[in-house]
Write an enzyme that holds these catalytic residues in place. Structure first.
Site, mmCIF file in Angstrom:
data_model
loop_
_atom_site.group_PDB
_atom_site.id
_atom_site.type_symbol
_atom_site.label_atom_id
_atom_site.label_comp_id
_atom_site.label_asym_id
_atom_site.label_seq_id
_atom_site.Cartn_x
_atom_site.Cartn_y
_atom_site.Cartn_z
ATOM 1 C CD GLU A 9 33.769 61.619 -9.311
ATOM 2 O OE1 GLU A 9 32.763 60.941 -9.618
ATOM 3 O OE2 GLU A 9 33.699 62.636 -8.608
ATOM 4 C CD GLU A 20 33.314 66.600 -10.724
ATOM 5 O OE1 GLU A 20 32.384 66.285 -9.938
ATOM 6 O OE2 GLU A 20 33.600 65.943 -11.736
#
Length: 451
Positions: free
Chosen positions: A243, A333
């Site tokens: 991320e 995720e």
């Protein structure tokens, strides 16, 4: 012998490169490979200089061929025993190195992830090394217990979020035939999560920026990761980061050399990173570098909170935009927090029923997009965090409690994944059951049960 590189293929070709230290010049290295019951299946002498070895590192290389090879495969953690010996010329052994090796190939072809040239669909989790009392860190007993739980789910993979896990965990994955996305410890390179410490542009030089010094440290960590884990057949991809601000103006300049380094260190595996939700195909500067797309998405939680109808529509629409790139997608995720014991007849956020509904919705969307080759729920189990407004005594997105008791969502995943595993076994049995030239049927070994 501190540096050993193996490259085993499903066709039985085993490439070896071995770095030597404190060894007499002109030495020839002996190599032997034995099968699981100890029979010698290949052997030879390595004395060819390795032109790909790092400068200044004396290295010998060679190849062995294993006849009738038993390939390492998902659900089948078969490995051979490799022994390397340095002789002294008088029949004595100066040094010996033993290593288990799995023979398999992994590659990306279009929008498919292939292991041994067979498409795979990843089912599993992002995992932390965390438990009650002990806290963060490796526990060998818990690791064995967690891998038994992975089998209970019907999972076949996990990501080492967001750092390399203990090597003993990879040993277990090798043995169990699990597929691992191995992630470098690069998390937090995102201004949105920095508490104001990073500038919006994130990458650059000066206060508030991640620059050349961090890039150099990042490269060092990648070298250490690949050097430690490259001989594990369970590792099917390297994840460079989790991320980052991947749409930042200089994100390409920062990550480009790191992706190139990972491919130089190991050209046999795909290289990827985990993309955060704000960075879409038209703006992300790192996506073009990735062989495999990892998407962290929380529709029904951080997006479309408490509105699963909208969440389903928006998740389906976004995945279609990524699928247009022609690369395989792993939703690395997804999920929602749930407080154990909180129940609602009409599912509301934070209830076990709502978490289960988010996973059911997501599964429907994944099944409708052929480019999705994997689904990793966040998270395997609840874990400790620093106090925060969105934290209720830690992160509660686990489908297991922190002491590994199943929430309602765990049963949803178990039904879904075990049904898919059973379908894969049935497909394999149909292929093995193809008519023989004599008109009979060769059923092979019927595949390995996921029980």
């Amino acid at each position: 012998m501190p540096g050993v590189r193996t490259d085993g293929t499903r066709d039985g070709e085993l490439g070896l490169a071995v770095a030597l230290t404190d060894t007499p010049g002109g030495v020839a290295l002996r190599a032997e490979v034995r099968d699981a019951v100890g029979h010698l299946v290949a052997g030879g002498t390595l004395d060819t200089p390795d032109r790909d070895a790092p400068d200044g590192e004396p290295t010998v290389a060679g190849r062995l061929t294993i006849p009738d090879v038993h390939a390492w495969a998902p659900g089948d953690g078969y490995r051979y025993d490799l022994a390397l010996e340095v002789p002294d010329g008088e029949g004595c052994v100066l040094d010996r190195y033993d290593l288990k090796v799995g023979m398999r190939t992994v590659r990306v072809a279009g929008a498919r992830l292939l292991v041994n040239d067979e498409p795979v669909h990843l089912r599993g989790f992002g995992r932390h090394e965390d438990q009650l009392v002990h806290g963060k860190g490796h526990d060998p007993v818990l690791a064995v217990h967690d891998h038994a739980l992975l089998a209970w789910f019907g999972a076949n993979s996990f990501r080492t979020a967001h750092y390399p896990h203990a090597e003993e965990v990879l040993d277990l994955a090798d043995e169990d035939g699990l597929l691992v996305i191995d992630e470098a410890p690069a998390v937090g390179q995102n201004e949105a999560f920095s508490g104001g410490r990073l500038a919006p542009a994130t990458f650059g030089e000066g206060p508030g920026f991640i620059g050349a010094a961090a890039q150099e440290a990042h490269a060092r960590l990648l070298r250490e990761l690949v050097a430690r884990d490259r001989n594990h057949p369970s590792v099917v991809a390297w994840s460079v980061a989790n991320e980052p601000t991947s749409s930042a103006p200089l994100a390409g300049e920062y990550f480009g050399p790191l992706f190139a380094l990972a491919r130089t260190l190991d050209p046999t595996r795909p290289v990827t990173f985990a993309n955060e939700g704000r960075h879409r195909p038209e703006t992300c500067r790192v996506t073009p570098m990735a062989d495999l797309l990892l998407l962290n998405r929380y529709y029904g939680w951080y997006e479309d909170y408490a509105d699963l109808e909208s969440a389903e529509q928006h998740l389906r629409a976004e995945l279609a935009t990524w699928a247009a790139l022609g690369k395989p997608i792993v939703v690395s995720e997804y999920g929602a927090d749930a407080l154990p014991g909180t129940h609602h007849a009409d599912p509301e956020p934070w209830s076990e029923e709502y978490q289960a509904a988010v996973l059911e919705m997501s599964g429907r969307v994944f099944d409708g997009e052929s480019a999705v080759v994997g689904e990793h729920v966040w998270a395997f189990a609840d874990f400790a965090t620093a106090p925060g407004l969105i934290r209720a005594d830690g992160n509660r997105k686990g489908v297991l409690t922190r002491d590994r008791r199943p929430k309602a969502a765990a049963w949803v995943l178990r039904r879904r994944w075990r049904a898919r595993a059973a379908g894969e076994r049935a497909d394999g049995e149909r292929e093995e059951g193809a008519p023989t030239p004599e008109g009979g049927v060769d059923w092979g070994d019927g595949g390995r049960s996921a029980e």
